[in-house]
Structures are given as structure tokens and as C-alpha cells.
Design a protein around this motif. Structure first.
Motif: not given
Length: 144
Positions: A27-28, A30, A25, A88, A32
Motif C-alpha cells: 500500500p505504500y 505500490h 501487500y 501496481d 508488487h
């Protein structure tokens, strides 16, 4: 089964980290990250980075996996950590653990006996001991 730094399947550990990266997770940033940890009892646990809008409240994949393992069996020692990560979720380079994660690893085993595997794939990885990544470390034995 008692696992040690010399007798475990590195490719299997890396694959477990690779298989789990989609659960990250991020989302800020990106970026992973996924980790799989092997404990001395032979069990493997996985974790991913989990970000939070209040940035310090997030957690790295390595600590997530280690804390999961310790919650299951606080007597098992850390044998190895496989780490994968990238923008990503696309793995482009080796993903090294941050300083905080290195210190957490240090808490749960002998740094000379913990393998840290930074992987791009099951065939392309770098392995170092935690002692190499965290020289002259401070551990629980100093507080005894």
C-alpha cells in the motif's frame, strides 16, 4: 525427486510467481513483487512482498518464499528463484532481487548452483546464477 539448476521447468516456476502477485501487500510503494522458490527436494514455495507502516518491518517476496521453504524443511537446498514485479502489479521490466535477498539466498545453497530468474512472462525472462549476482560472497562455510 532431487532438483538441480539444470533439470527444472522454468516456465512452471515463473507461472507460480505470476499467479501469486495479486497477494502482494504494497500500500505504500505500490510496487508488487512475487517470488517462487524451488528447493532441492522438488517442492516449490511462493512469497510476496509485505509492506508495513514502519518500513523496516516489511519483507521482500524472495525472503518470504525462502523462509517459508526453510520452515517446511530446513535440510532442502535452494535451487532456483523466480521473481516478478512491477508498479501496481503490472509487470513492465525484469525485477532483480535486492542485496539483502541475495545474501539470504546465499545462506541456503551454493551460489554457483542457484538459478535466479527475473521474468516479465513465462516466455520473457533473464536467468543468472547467484554467483553472478553476488560475486565474492560471504557464506556459512566461512564461520565453520
Amino acid at each position: 525427486m532431487t532438483a538441480s539448476i539444470t533439470n527444472f521447468d522454468r516456465k512452471d516456476l515463473i507461472q507460480k510467481a505470476l499467479d501469486n502477485i495479486s497477494k502482494s501487500y504494497a500500500p505504500y510503494s505500490h510496487f508488487h513483487v512475487s517470488a517462487a522458490v524451488l528447493m532441492s527436494d522438488g517442492n516449490i514455495y511462493t512469497g510476496v512482498n509485505v509492506e508495513n507502516a514502519s518500513y523496516p518491518a516489511g519483507i521482500c517476496a524472495e525472503r518470504n518464499a525462502i523462509f517459508h521453504a526453510i520452515a517446511q524443511d530446513k535440510t532442502a537446498k535452494l535451487v532456483a528463484v523466480a521473481i516478478v514485479g512491477g508498479p501496481d502489479g503490472k509487470i513492465q521490466d525484469y525485477c532483480a532481487p535486492c542485496g539483502v535477498c541475495r545474501q539470504v539466498m546465499r545462506e541456503f545453497g551454493n551460489p554457483e548452483e542457484i538459478a535466479v530468474i527475473m521474468a516479465k512472462s513465462t516466455e520473457d525472462y533473464k536467468e543468472m546464477t547467484l554467483a553472478e549476482l553476488l560475486p565474492m560472497s560471504f557464506g556459512p562455510e566461512f564461520l565453520a
